[in-house]
Write an enzyme that holds these catalytic residues in place. Structure first.
Site, short mmCIF file in Angstrom:
data_model
loop_
_atom_site.label_atom_id
_atom_site.label_comp_id
_atom_site.label_asym_id
_atom_site.label_seq_id
_atom_site.Cartn_x
_atom_site.Cartn_y
_atom_site.Cartn_z
N CYS A 191 -3.15 1.67 7.04
CA CYS A 191 -3.34 0.93 8.29
C CYS A 191 -3.86 1.82 9.40
O CYS A 191 -4.47 1.33 10.36
CB CYS A 191 -2.05 0.25 8.71
SG CYS A 191 -0.65 1.37 8.88
N GLU A 202 4.41 -4.54 12.29
CA GLU A 202 3.32 -3.56 12.21
C GLU A 202 2.23 -4.21 11.38
O GLU A 202 2.39 -4.39 10.18
CB GLU A 202 3.82 -2.26 11.59
CG GLU A 202 2.94 -1.06 11.96
CD GLU A 202 2.02 -0.63 10.84
OE1 GLU A 202 1.14 -1.42 10.47
OE2 GLU A 202 2.18 0.49 10.36
N ASN A 254 0.81 -1.23 0.00
CA ASN A 254 0.00 0.00 0.00
C ASN A 254 0.84 1.27 0.00
O ASN A 254 0.43 2.30 -0.54
CB ASN A 254 -0.97 0.01 1.19
CG ASN A 254 -0.28 -0.10 2.53
OD1 ASN A 254 0.78 -0.71 2.66
ND2 ASN A 254 -0.88 0.49 3.55
#
Length: 501
Positions: free
Chosen positions: A274, A240, A145
């Protein structure tokens, strides 16, 4: 998958907005990754020996190189992600340039030797020092992303700390990493200190097997697998992972500001962030007004193939299976009684698209409120009061980021402190990520372990070394052999004196 004329496997890279194949990259084997690791380890001591000043010169040159090549870099990012020009400019170009300068400037302070003071009577007149030494070879596995911010952004502090780095970018978006690798070479980074290992899952697994520390950004499911393999090898891992970030709108909020933030940060990068706003809880007195404003703003969003600055607001989805995930969440919500106020379908027939979508009449039985959607949707739920909003915001396996909106900042801060998330913004969203001094990480296992940014964001790429230095050096110390009764009695009295509490 295809083979080139040398028989090596190649991966086709698509422009997800058009479906056009724009490049091919190698699908590297474990043996090729092992060779990159061997060369990286051999080159690392020279890079470390340059010291902070020597490494900073390379990083600062790279900061300038990014700005000198900004147009080509943004075009590369857009071509392999399908995101709008401004999404790449705001969240990737600006972050990357800032990060090179930030870690060049802050690494010496964050990793400086620390003088330690001890209460132990045995170490009086000794000098105690804590050092931070690079782990050696760092592996970074990045997501699709944000191929600069989330892939390369982790490489920069690792390099600043004196490590060699192998970056395994997503096979969906490898071109940005390869472009930046050319820039680092042009800026004087010693050969083999940084390498890009293009490939699929097996390539990533090989990276985990070769490095001294692994940094991964991606799905919770893959993160678990990486954590297990890192544990088997007894190497540190920083992960993450997923987010289902809530936004709480209190009745006294500036509704126009809250609506603008909800529309923008839920749809930014087509929702593939995110720490985007993935679900919204609004107090009943302002619910109708908030929903009406957000719906109007989302309905006005221009979605399409980006062709340059200002041409579209939202581009395509990047990862082909993500279209199915978004569609499944919307259809599940519709089947369970949710209403779609705008959007709600795929849109274009070529490329990977889903329309910006607003859902209401939602609840926590629906996938769109519990699972990470990672797409251009905003489900909005009415709540009776702040207590219900806090309870629902915390009703999630994720805890990455959250946002609270209220004109009473003291009240908003009180609410924020009760949300179980690694970061909470008040009357804002997502911009906390640009404050590189501020740690960013998850508060729940589903959102990962460890964090990036701040002092810990570079210290995690280091090992501790303790130095214990005796400055007064007699030939014999009083606690040594031979033991005597009078010295033992004296020591016992001293212990009682020191430990009275």
């Amino acid at each position: 998958m295809m083979d080139d004329h040398n028989g090596s496997r190649q991966i086709a890279v698509e422009n997800p907005a058009t479906g056009e194949v724009i490049a091919h990259v190698p699908d590297m084997t474990p043996e090729q990754v092992a060779e990159l690791a061997r060369r990286g380890r051999a080159a690392q001591p020279v890079w470390e020996a340059l010291g902070f000043d020597g490494r900073a010169k390379v990083l600062k040159r790279m900061q300038r190189w990014i700005m000198d090549n900004a147009d080509e870099l943004v075009r590369t990012i857009c071509s392999e992600t399908g995101k709008a020009y401004e999404d790449a400019q705001i969240a990737e170009l600006s972050y990357g340039a800032a990060a090179f300068g930030f870690w060049a400037d802050h690494a010496p302070r964050y990793l400086a030797d620390e003088r330690i003071h001890s209460s132990s009577i045995f170490v009086k007149n000794k000098r105690l020092v804590l050092r931070y030494r690079p782990v050696g070879l760092v592996g970074v596995i990045g997501p699709w992303n944000y191929p600069l911010t989330n892939s390369f952004g982790d490489c920069i502090p690792a390099l600043a700390a004196g490590n060699s780095v192998i970056l395994k970018p997503s096979e969906i978006t490898p071109l940005t990493s390869l472009f930046l690798a050319k820039g680092l070479a042009a800026c004087g980074l010693p050969a083999d200190v940084f390498a890009v290992a293009t490939g699929r899952g097996a390539t990533g697994a090989a990276v985990v097997d070769e490095v001294d520390m692994i940094m991964f950004t991606g799905s919770t499911a893959t993160g678990r697998k990486i954590a297990m393999r890192a544990a088997e090898r007894l190497i540190p891992a920083s992960l993450e992972l997923g987010g289902k970030d809530p936004m709480i709108v209190l009745a006294d909020a500036n509704i126009e500001r809250a609506a603008n933030h909800a529309a923008y940060y839920s749809m930014f990068n087509c929702g593939q962030t995110c720490i985007s706003i993935e679900r919204c809880y609004v107090e009943a007195p302002v619910y109708d007004e908030f929903v009406a404003r957000v719906t109007d703003k989302v309905r006005a969003i221009r979605q399409g193939v980006p062709t340059g600055p200002g041409t579209v607001d939202v581009g395509s989805l990047t990862f082909p299976p993500q279209v199915e995930t978004v569609e499944r969440h919307v259809e599940d919500a519709r089947a369970r009684g949710a209403k779609i106020l705008t959007g709600g379908k795929r849109g274009r027939t070529t490329g990977y698209w889903y329309e910006p979508t607003v859902l209401v009449d939602v609840n926590h039985d629906m996938a769109c409120m519990r699972e990470e959607t990672f797409g251009p949707t905003l489900p909005i739920m009415k709540v009776a009061d702040a207590e219900e909003a806090i309870r629902l915001a915390n009703d999630s396996e994720y805890g990455l980021c959250a946002a609270v909106f209220s004109r009473d900042t003291a009240r908003a801060e009180a609410v924020a402190r009760r949300i179980n998330a690694g970061a909470v913004t008040i009357n804002d969203a997502l911009l906390n990520y640009t404050a590189l001094e501020l740690p960013m990480g998850g508060a729940k296992p589903g959102s990962g372990i460890g964090y990036r940014h701040g002092a810990g964001g570079i210290r995690k790429y280091c090992r501790h070394q303790s130095l214990f230095i005796s400055r007064i050096n007699p030939g014999w110390d009083p606690h040594m052999y031979p033991y005597t009764a009078w010295r033992s009695r004296l020591f016992a009295r001293l212990l009682r004196l020191l430990n009275r509490g």
